[in-house]
Enzyme design. Structure first.
Site, PDB file in Angstrom:
ATOM      1  N   GLY A 285       1.940   0.803  -5.219  1.00 23.78           N
ATOM      2  CA  GLY A 285       3.328   0.342  -5.364  1.00 23.78           C
ATOM      3  C   GLY A 285       4.260   1.303  -5.078  1.00 23.78           C
ATOM      4  CB  SER A 286       7.885   1.769  -6.124  1.00 19.39           C
ATOM      5  OG  SER A 286       7.999   0.377  -6.130  1.00 19.39           O
ATOM      6  CB  VAL A 287       4.299   6.374  -5.710  1.00 23.30           C
ATOM      7  CG1 VAL A 287       4.703   6.394  -7.224  1.00 23.30           C
ATOM      8  CG2 VAL A 287       3.009   5.472  -5.663  1.00 23.30           C
ATOM      9  CG  MET A 288       1.994   4.142  -0.859  1.00 25.27           C
ATOM     10  SD  MET A 288       1.483   5.603  -0.183  1.00 25.27           S
ATOM     11  CE  MET A 288       0.386   6.050  -1.438  1.00 25.27           C
ATOM     12  CE  LYS A 289       9.744   0.330  -2.753  1.00 29.59           C
ATOM     13  NZ  LYS A 289      10.628  -0.061  -4.212  1.00 29.59           N
TER      14      LYS A 289
END
Lengths: 572, 173
Positions: A285-289
């Site tokens: 999820g968003s941690v990969m942003k």
């Protein structure tokens, strides 16, 4: 010649012949075949016994033992020699902790060898010896102890009945830990007792080497305690965390709840005997942003203060991707896009970078390949080649869905950012010590520059905004320190329908501190199949508690500087 | 030793009979048989001194030889006995010491185990809690400049006391 003379002569001839025969036989037996017979007799008496090697210890970075071996015995019996099975069983039942009927049955078997109990402590064998029960004997059966219990259990692993490592470090370092058994050649008499003046040669055993881990037992304990609290909150089915040293990428703590006690592995559900931190994969999820934005900054597509007009939704292939909550267009800076975790903004930036380049950065950050850490069962995760990315997949990957990683891989991404853009391969073994005290350090891990120092500093700056005012994770703050991190609330695939409906969420938080001179990276993920609570609410507090202890225990002095003021919005 | 010679005369008639010849009829003439010499006792020669030493040297040489051999035999047997006894005593002592060693090693192992178990974080936390301690919060630091000024870094906060145990007398609710 008279008769007498003749009789005498014949008598003499017969006696001489007999004598010659006997002496001849004696000469044959003693002289010619003598050596052969003596040899055969000696071979018959010679027995070779193995001398067990002491298994090496597994120690934490300060030398506290996680696993070590002590002498113990196996209590066996020869039922033919046992005179009264019932009385013997009664005498042994309390000492061995085995019920009387089981003991009586074993002692009455038609066999010359039965095992009554294994891994019996020396005090107990002394007590049994004092009873002088006929037919009860002892054999060496060394016992592996795990004094820390469940703390570090998944990392250390356990050994099976034959003493071979079956999981964790016990398995990967089986050869070093086992050592080499020796042997003893000795002449035995009847009854198996060594003949005192006979042959008694022995080659000694080489004891096993000890393995020194990079793990800190105290931080490991605190991590597992905190994860245990998370697992008991009613909605979390699994929680994993890993702490890495920023500069060396050494694993200082790695745990998952529910864990297990290696000393009681046979009573544990086999499903729980693995190490989810390295073997379980999930969509981050968003941690990969953080990767997507690092790529955008590195490629010069944007700067932290670049302003974009971000809609509440964006077309991706044949789907529409929205932000967490749909909204009218907002003029966000890139910092704001990260702090607010805007999906649309991130996808816009990803499109500036391009699929091929984004895949390159993802792989450079370690996504899609195993880290090579010294633990068994590591998963490489899943990252498709960019040629195979459909429109919606490309958009998903930019925001951390459609790609699978392990907790360790997530931590490695943020270790790279915290370490000024240089990724160091994580490792968990510091060195191996031989019984003579010679220390062989693990080889230096591979390191590679993924993004420039300038980009890494800019990323650290933007990630601080996530825990700041207006960010998604104020609960990730630690008083007195500047903290940087990213939340994630990824949809979890529902195994029943192979879709995202009803699968719940995997909430994540990965970060490091102090933001201006990073020392530790902590990655936390919680599997919550029935909850929609966000990472900022449930994962960030776990992260903060673990990191707080790591900083305090290591006496990391905060810089005293204040968090900068962030502009989350601007004018394009 | 003197020997007495015993003279014996055999009558011719008996002699003749011995030889196996036909018996000779006894003479009828009164002419007497040849005169038999009178036998009388004569003292034997006195044993001279010179002979005695020769005989006694021979005797004592043999005697000494026998004594020597017997002494050697007895000595060897006694020596073996002493050696064997010494070996047995030492071997017993060795077994005893080995057993004592094994006991001590066991004790050491037991104590080491105690030390290791007491040093695990879980045990320390338990002991600390029993002693009424609480986990520390974030640390704050006083950093000293070279000129003696102290700067406070971090946010100091007092430790939160542990919740009082239920059931204590006078603890309220």
């Amino acid at each position: 010649m008279d008769q007498r003379g003749l009789r005498n002569r014949w008598g003499l001839i017969i006696m001489v012949t007999l004598l010659v025969l006997v002496v001849g036989r004696l000469a044959l037996l003693q002289g010619v075949d003598g050596a052969e017979y003596a040899n055969a007799a000696e071979q018959d008496r010679l027995r070779t016994y193995p001398i067990a090697a002491l298994r090496g210890q597994v120690l934490d970075r300060d030398g506290s033992p996680f696993a070590y071996t002590v002498a113990a015995s196996r209590v066996v019996a020869d039922p033919k020699v046992v005179d009264d099975p019932a009385r013997t069983a009664l005498a042994l039942t309390t000492l061995l902790g085995v019920p009387v009927p089981e003991l009586t049955e074993k002692l009455s078997k038609d066999s010359r060898y039965v095992v009554l109990a294994t891994q019996v402590a020396p005090e107990t064998t002394d007590a049994i010896e004092a009873l002088e029960l006929p037919g009860v004997l002892f054999e060496d059966d060394p016992m592996r102890l795990y004094p820390a219990g469940t703390v570090g259990g998944q990392v250390v692993g356990f050994v099976g009945r034959d003493g071979a490592g079956l999981a964790g470090i016990e398995q990967t370092f089986q050869e070093e830990l086992a050592g080499t058994p020796g042997k003893r050649r000795v002449e035995v008499g009847s009854g198996g007792n060594p003949i005192p003046s006979g042959i008694d040669e022995s080659s000694p055993a080489t004891d096993g080497d000890s393995v020194n881990l990079t793990v800190d037992q105290d931080l490991q304990y605190v991590t597992e305690e905190r994860l245990g609290k998370a697992c008991a909150d009613g909605a979390t089915t699994r929680a994993s965390a890993v702490v890495l040293d920023v500069k060396t990428a050494e694993v200082v703590a790695m745990g998952s709840c529910p864990g297990y006690d290696p000393g009681a592995y046979s009573q544990t559900d086999p499903e729980l005997l693995g190490n989810p931190v390295v073997s379980d994969v999930f969509e981050p999820g968003s941690v990969m942003k953080a990767v997507t934005l690092s790529a955008a900054l590195e490629e010069g597509a944007a700067k932290p203060d670049t302003v974009l007009t971000v809609n509440g939704h964006i077309d991706a292939g044949d789907r529409v991707v929205t932000d967490a909550h749909d909204h009218a267009p907002i003029e966000w800076t890139v910092t704001g896009i990260l702090a607010k975790s805007s999906n649309v903004g991130t996808i816009m930036l990803a499109r500036e970078v391009g699929d091929e380049k984004l895949e390159h950065y993802l792989r450079a950050f370690g996504v899609g390949s195993a880290t090579g850490i010294e633990l068994p069962g590591e998963s490489a995760g899943i990252l498709q080649k960019s040629e195979d990315w459909s429109g919606v997949r490309a958009a998903n990957i930019a925001i951390g869905q459609g790609v699978s990683v392990t907790t360790l891989q997530m931590a490695s991404v943020f270790q790279t950012i915290a370490n000024g853009g240089v990724r160091v391969a994580p490792r968990i073994v510091e060195s191996v010590t031989s019984p003579s005290g010679r220390v062989s350090a693990s080889p230096e891990p591979a390191s590679e520059r993924v993004i420039s120092k300038a980009t890494a500093d800019q990323m650290a700056y933007m990630l601080e905004a996530v825990v700041g005012p207006g960010g998604t994770a104020p609960l990730g703050q630690i008083e007195g320190f500047r903290v940087a991190g990213k939340t994630g609330t990824a949809q979890r695939a529902n195994p029943d329908c192979n879709c995202y409906e009803g699968g719940g969420y995997v909430t994540t938080f990965v970060g490091f501190a102090p933001a201006d001179d990073p020392q530790y990276v902590v990655a936390v993920d919680l599997e919550r199949p029935t909850s929609s609570a966000e990472g900022g609410q449930v994962a960030a507090p776990v992260f903060a508690d673990i990191l707080r202890f790591a900083l305090t225990a290591d006496s990391v002095v905060p810089s005293g500087t204040a968090r900068p003021e962030f502009d989350l919005t601007g004018t394009p | 030793m003197s020997t007495r010679a015993t003279a014996r005369t055999i009558s011719p008639a008996a002699r003749a009979t011995h030889a196996g010849a036909s018996p000779v009829p006894p003479r009828s003439t009164p002419r007497a048989t040849p005169v038999r010499p009178e036998l009388r006792l004569v003292p034997g020669p006195k044993p001279t001194r010179s002979r005695r030493p020769a005989v006694s040297v021979l005797g004592s040489r043999r005697a000494r030889l026998v004594l020597l051999v017997v002494a050697l035999l007895v000595g060897t047997t006694l020596g073996l006995l002493v050696l064997n006894t010494a070996i047995a005593v030492d071997s017993l002592k060795a077994t005893q010491l080995r057993a004592e060693n094994a006991e001590r090693a066991q004790e050491v192992q037991r104590l080491e185990q105690q030390v290791v178990t007491a040093g695990t974080p879980a045990e320390i936390a338990r002991a600390a809690e029993t002693a009424g301690m609480v986990p520390a919060g974030t640390a704050a630091y006083l950093v000293l400049d070279p000129d003696g000024d102290a700067t406070l870094r971090g946010t100091p906060a007092p430790a939160v006391p542990a919740a009082p145990a239920d059931g204590l007398p006078g603890s309220g609710d």
